[in-house]
Scaffold this motif. Structure first.
Motif, PDB file in Angstrom:
ATOM      1  N   ALA A 122      51.813  51.899  33.130  1.00 58.45           N
ATOM      2  CA  ALA A 122      53.278  51.937  33.062  1.00 58.45           C
ATOM      3  C   ALA A 122      53.898  50.990  34.089  1.00 58.45           C
ATOM      4  O   ALA A 122      54.897  50.311  33.802  1.00 58.45           O
ATOM      5  CB  ALA A 122      53.775  53.366  33.289  1.00 58.45           C
ATOM      6  N   MET A 123      53.319  50.940  35.287  1.00 52.47           N
ATOM      7  CA  MET A 123      53.816  50.013  36.310  1.00 52.47           C
ATOM      8  C   MET A 123      53.618  48.578  35.842  1.00 52.47           C
ATOM      9  O   MET A 123      54.510  47.731  35.991  1.00 52.47           O
ATOM     10  CB  MET A 123      53.069  50.248  37.625  1.00 52.47           C
ATOM     11  CG  MET A 123      53.441  51.521  38.339  1.00 52.47           C
ATOM     12  SD  MET A 123      54.816  51.298  39.480  1.00 52.47           S
ATOM     13  CE  MET A 123      53.934  50.704  40.928  1.00 52.47           C
ATOM     14  N   ARG A 124      52.450  48.285  35.297  1.00 53.56           N
ATOM     15  CA  ARG A 124      52.179  46.929  34.818  1.00 53.56           C
ATOM     16  C   ARG A 124      53.223  46.512  33.792  1.00 53.56           C
ATOM     17  O   ARG A 124      53.805  45.418  33.877  1.00 53.56           O
ATOM     18  CB  ARG A 124      50.778  46.874  34.208  1.00 53.56           C
ATOM     19  CG  ARG A 124      50.391  45.517  33.642  1.00 53.56           C
ATOM     20  CD  ARG A 124      49.025  45.585  32.962  1.00 53.56           C
ATOM     21  NE  ARG A 124      48.574  44.270  32.522  1.00 53.56           N
ATOM     22  CZ  ARG A 124      48.916  43.704  31.361  1.00 53.56           C
ATOM     23  NH1 ARG A 124      49.724  44.353  30.521  1.00 53.56           N
ATOM     24  NH2 ARG A 124      48.459  42.507  31.052  1.00 53.56           N
ATOM     25  N   ALA A 125      53.468  47.375  32.810  1.00 55.62           N
ATOM     26  CA  ALA A 125      54.440  47.057  31.767  1.00 55.62           C
ATOM     27  C   ALA A 125      55.835  46.869  32.344  1.00 55.62           C
ATOM     28  O   ALA A 125      56.585  45.976  31.913  1.00 55.62           O
ATOM     29  CB  ALA A 125      54.441  48.158  30.711  1.00 55.62           C
ATOM     30  N   ALA A 126      56.195  47.684  33.329  1.00 59.92           N
ATOM     31  CA  ALA A 126      57.538  47.603  33.911  1.00 59.92           C
ATOM     32  C   ALA A 126      57.757  46.286  34.635  1.00 59.92           C
ATOM     33  O   ALA A 126      58.828  45.667  34.508  1.00 59.92           O
ATOM     34  CB  ALA A 126      57.753  48.777  34.869  1.00 59.92           C
ATOM     35  N   TYR A 127      56.759  45.825  35.387  1.00 59.70           N
ATOM     36  CA  TYR A 127      56.942  44.579  36.134  1.00 59.70           C
ATOM     37  C   TYR A 127      56.834  43.351  35.228  1.00 59.70           C
ATOM     38  O   TYR A 127      57.487  42.333  35.492  1.00 59.70           O
ATOM     39  CB  TYR A 127      55.956  44.516  37.303  1.00 59.70           C
ATOM     40  CG  TYR A 127      56.361  45.455  38.406  1.00 59.70           C
ATOM     41  CD1 TYR A 127      57.289  45.073  39.370  1.00 59.70           C
ATOM     42  CD2 TYR A 127      55.863  46.750  38.455  1.00 59.70           C
ATOM     43  CE1 TYR A 127      57.689  45.950  40.359  1.00 59.70           C
ATOM     44  CE2 TYR A 127      56.260  47.637  39.434  1.00 59.70           C
ATOM     45  CZ  TYR A 127      57.173  47.241  40.392  1.00 59.70           C
ATOM     46  OH  TYR A 127      57.585  48.122  41.363  1.00 59.70           O
TER      47      TYR A 127
END
Length: 250
Positions: A122-127
């Motif tokens: 989720a962090m990867r997708a957000a950044y």
């Protein structure tokens, strides 16, 4: 027993965070939990000195530690021995040419004491979405066509909030950090947020600021005109050998 706990955020990404003065002392800087990783929420968090960090299976946790670790853009220190090695290096630094490769390398490179390697899907997708929108940026270091180091983070106004860096070849992350600082210094950006204190960052020149001073300073910097969109053209290419000389800024 009265056990302190962080505030819980709702689903509205426009809802404000609690004041950072309410962050816990133990664990240091834990301010809130929940919410989401929407661009609006993330940009609001960084502009107020808050960043997300959590492990897979946990709720999103939001942090604002005291003190706060940061670099002055004219204060990144490379040892004399390391600089001598750069004089004959063929490495080249550029920006925003391989953002996803940088974030994946950061996620896959464990380093004791650094939070940035815990990058959930989720962090990867957000950044990646922040990068698509022109708010998140990476600096890549290449040896020919091989990616050997990098750093990524979020830019708001004239403030850069570093998230994580990595090395595949020894010194790759140092060159990425030094290249980022070099360009930011030229652009008139004075600071790079490094989030939490550790000995490695201190050796590279990072300073620990009281949170109150940090928040007041970034409030001004985030309100200034920045560099919107991708940085590839403006950043250009910077050879590692150009970083061999000590910085001349004050």
């Amino acid at each position: 027993m009265n056990i302190e706990s962080p505030a819980w955020l709702g689903n509205d990404p426009q809802a404000p965070f609690p004041p950072v003065s309410r962050a816990l002392r133990e664990p240091d800087g834990l301010l809130a939990a929940g919410g989401d990783l929407s661009p609006a929420r993330l940009l609001d968090a960084y502009a107020h000195g808050i960043f997300p960090w959590y492990s897979e299976g946990q709720p999103i946790l939001w942090w604002s530690p005291d003190p706060r670790m940061l670099f002055r853009s004219d204060g990144v220190r490379l040892s004399s021995r390391f600089r001598r090695g750069l004089r004959g290096s063929g490495w080249q630094a550029c920006a925003d040419t391989a953002f996803e490769a940088v974030i994946d390398a950061c996620a896959g490179t464990p380093r004791p004491g650094q939070r940035g390697t815990w990058i959930t899907p989720a962090m990867r997708a957000a950044y990646i979405e922040l990068h698509r929108l022109g708010h998140a940026h990476s600096v890549e270091v290449f040896d020919g066509d091989r990616l050997v180091g990098g750093i990524y983070g979020v830019a708001i106004g004239r403030m850069f909030f570093g998230e994580s860096m990595f090395s595949i070849a020894s010194g790759g992350s140092k060159v990425a950090l030094a290249a980022l600082a070099h360009r930011l210094r030229q652009w008139g950006w004075p600071l790079i947020d490094a989030q939490v204190e550790n000995d490695h960052l201190r050796r590279l020149g990072a300073e620990a600021w009281p949170r109150e001073r940090f928040i007041a300073t970034i409030g001004d910097l985030c309100g200034q005109p920045g560099v919107p969109g991708r940085w590839t053209e403006r950043f250009g290419r910077l050879s590692a050998s150009e970083l061999a000389a000590p910085p001349t800024g004050g």
